[in-house]
Design a protein around this motif. Structure first.
Motif, mmCIF file in Angstrom:
data_model
loop_
_atom_site.group_PDB
_atom_site.id
_atom_site.type_symbol
_atom_site.label_atom_id
_atom_site.label_comp_id
_atom_site.label_asym_id
_atom_site.label_seq_id
_atom_site.Cartn_x
_atom_site.Cartn_y
_atom_site.Cartn_z
ATOM 1 N N SER A 34 0.835 -1.209 0.000
ATOM 2 C CA SER A 34 0.000 0.000 0.000
ATOM 3 C C SER A 34 0.862 1.248 0.000
ATOM 4 C CB SER A 34 -0.943 0.000 1.208
ATOM 5 O OG SER A 34 -1.840 -1.085 1.151
ATOM 6 N N VAL A 35 1.932 1.229 0.755
ATOM 7 C CA VAL A 35 2.853 2.375 0.787
ATOM 8 C C VAL A 35 3.464 2.595 -0.585
ATOM 9 C CG1 VAL A 35 5.010 3.251 1.742
ATOM 10 C CG2 VAL A 35 3.358 2.113 3.233
ATOM 11 N N ASN A 36 3.915 1.517 -1.224
ATOM 12 C CA ASN A 36 4.544 1.627 -2.538
ATOM 13 C C ASN A 36 3.561 2.183 -3.568
ATOM 14 O OD1 ASN A 36 6.751 0.970 -4.527
ATOM 15 N ND2 ASN A 36 5.134 -0.359 -5.318
ATOM 16 N N ALA A 37 2.325 1.675 -3.550
ATOM 17 C CA ALA A 37 1.318 2.155 -4.501
ATOM 18 C C ALA A 37 1.011 3.631 -4.285
ATOM 19 C CB ALA A 37 0.042 1.320 -4.375
ATOM 20 N N THR A 38 0.933 4.048 -3.034
ATOM 21 C CA THR A 38 0.636 5.453 -2.730
ATOM 22 C C THR A 38 1.766 6.363 -3.193
ATOM 23 O OG1 THR A 38 -0.680 4.808 -0.810
ATOM 24 C CG2 THR A 38 0.107 7.075 -0.885
ATOM 25 N N VAL A 39 3.009 5.968 -2.936
ATOM 26 C CA VAL A 39 4.159 6.787 -3.331
ATOM 27 C C VAL A 39 4.244 6.892 -4.847
ATOM 28 C CG1 VAL A 39 6.669 6.943 -3.321
ATOM 29 C CG2 VAL A 39 5.444 6.315 -1.235
ATOM 30 N N GLN A 40 4.038 5.765 -5.544
ATOM 31 C CA GLN A 40 4.088 5.786 -7.003
ATOM 32 C C GLN A 40 2.991 6.682 -7.581
ATOM 33 O OE1 GLN A 40 6.380 4.531 -8.946
ATOM 34 N NE2 GLN A 40 7.522 3.580 -7.262
ATOM 35 N N LYS A 41 1.794 6.585 -7.037
ATOM 36 C CA LYS A 41 0.688 7.412 -7.516
ATOM 37 C C LYS A 41 0.973 8.883 -7.278
ATOM 38 C CE LYS A 41 -4.288 8.098 -6.876
ATOM 39 N NZ LYS A 41 -5.508 7.647 -6.141
#
Length: 334
Positions: A196-203
């Motif tokens: 979830s952290v990775n997806a949020t940062v990428q977005k």
């Protein structure tokens, strides 16, 4: 067919619950904030009052007593119907508890009996639960359990709160990422998975890149006072070129493409009011001239010849201007 109240709601007493007792209606506390119905059904109360004997002993109300007050938690409309029917007492199941206990009980009081709860009823109960701290605004499971409503309704009621919580969570993830925290550290601190952290940062990084617009070079007029404008382009003269002709042609193009100067607005024609004011001023001046001539006639001997000639010249000039504007014939008839 007469409607008949049923039971005591979702938290109906079990075999260990107190036995119904009769309580004086005037001794009950009817707190509007505990009542979770958004409106009173007058037609239903009238029907209950008219058929009081059909249900009064089968559907006791629920109250909570703290030793000083008896707070009605379930059965507000039944209590009102009994009062209108002229009853002194009403059957009730009484629990020991505070106003907060009565309020918590009332949130689900109509889940399984009485008129079906409306959207407004559920929204009121949800707002009460959050305001009183019974559950968090975004906690779907707690809301479903407390209000005894379906998961779909709980999801609908908490939708805005969950969206706001996600926005706040994503902002916190981005802040921690910019502070140099690893995604694993962020996941542990925020309480979400590393994915979830990775997806949020990428977005977030993608949206930030899309927000960067190409910057156009400033025009000559865009430089603020004190800024240094770029050096002008110097055209180097090459043998065979007519540099003077090139410059003349460039000046001609600039003149043709230059914005036209704003046209001077045409003077407004005089209004009738302006003409009237002008006529009054002329009439006043003529009166002064007549007075001056009478004084000259009275003091002809003392008037110098040079002054007389100046006076005659000025009068002729004024007359000539009037003749040129209005015509000799009109002036002669005036």
């Amino acid at each position: 067919m007469t409607k008949r109240p049923q039971g005591q709601g979702a938290s109906a007493p079990t075999s260990t619950s107190p036995t119904p007792i009769k309580l004086p209606i005037n001794g009950l506390t009817i707190d509007p904030e505990i009542q979770q119905r958004t409106r009173v059904d007058e037609a239903l109360i009238a029907e209950y009052a008219e058929n009081i004997g059909d249900w009064i002993h089968a559907a006791p109300i629920v109250v909570f007593s703290d030793g000083y007050s008896r707070f009605v938690a379930d059965g507000f409309q039944r209590t009102e119907a009994a009062r209108r029917a002229g009853l002194y007492e009403i059957p009730a199941i009484q629990f020991n508890g505070t106003r907060q206990d009565a309020l918590r009980y009332a949130l689900s009081a109509n889940a399984t009996h009485g008129r079906r709860r409306s959207r407004e009823d559920l929204e009121r109960a949800y707002a009460t639960a959050v305001r009183e701290g019974f559950c968090q605004a975004a906690d779907t499971e707690c809301v479903a359990s407390l209000l005894k409503c379906s998961a779909r309704w709980a999801s609908e009621l908490t939708k805005l709160a969950r969206e706001a919580a996600k926005i706040a969570r994503d902002a916190e993830i981005q802040r921690l990422a910019e502070d140099g925290k690893s995604q694993r550290e962020i996941a542990e601190q925020v309480g979400v998975s590393v994915g979830s952290v990775n997806a949020t940062v990428q977005k977030w990084n993608t949206s930030k890149t899309e927000r960067i617009d190409p910057v156009a070079p400033p025009l000559a007029n865009d430089y603020a006072q004190g800024d240094t404008a770029p050096e002008p382009i110097i055209v180097e003269e090459i043998e065979g070129d007519d540099l003077a002709a090139i410059r003349d042609e460039t000046d001609k193009l600039h003149a043709e493409t230059a914005a036209p100067a704003p046209a001077t607005p045409a003077p407004k024609p005089p209004t009738a009011k302006d003409a009237m004011h002008a006529a009054h001023r002329v009439t006043g001046l003529l009166g002064l001239v007549r007075q001056a001539l009478e004084q000259v006639e009275d003091a002809e001997v003392s008037l110098l010849e040079s002054d007389a000639r100046i006076l005659i010249r000025e009068l002729r000039t004024a007359t000539d201007r009037l003749v040129a504007r209005f015509g000799a014939e009109e002036v002669g008839h005036a």
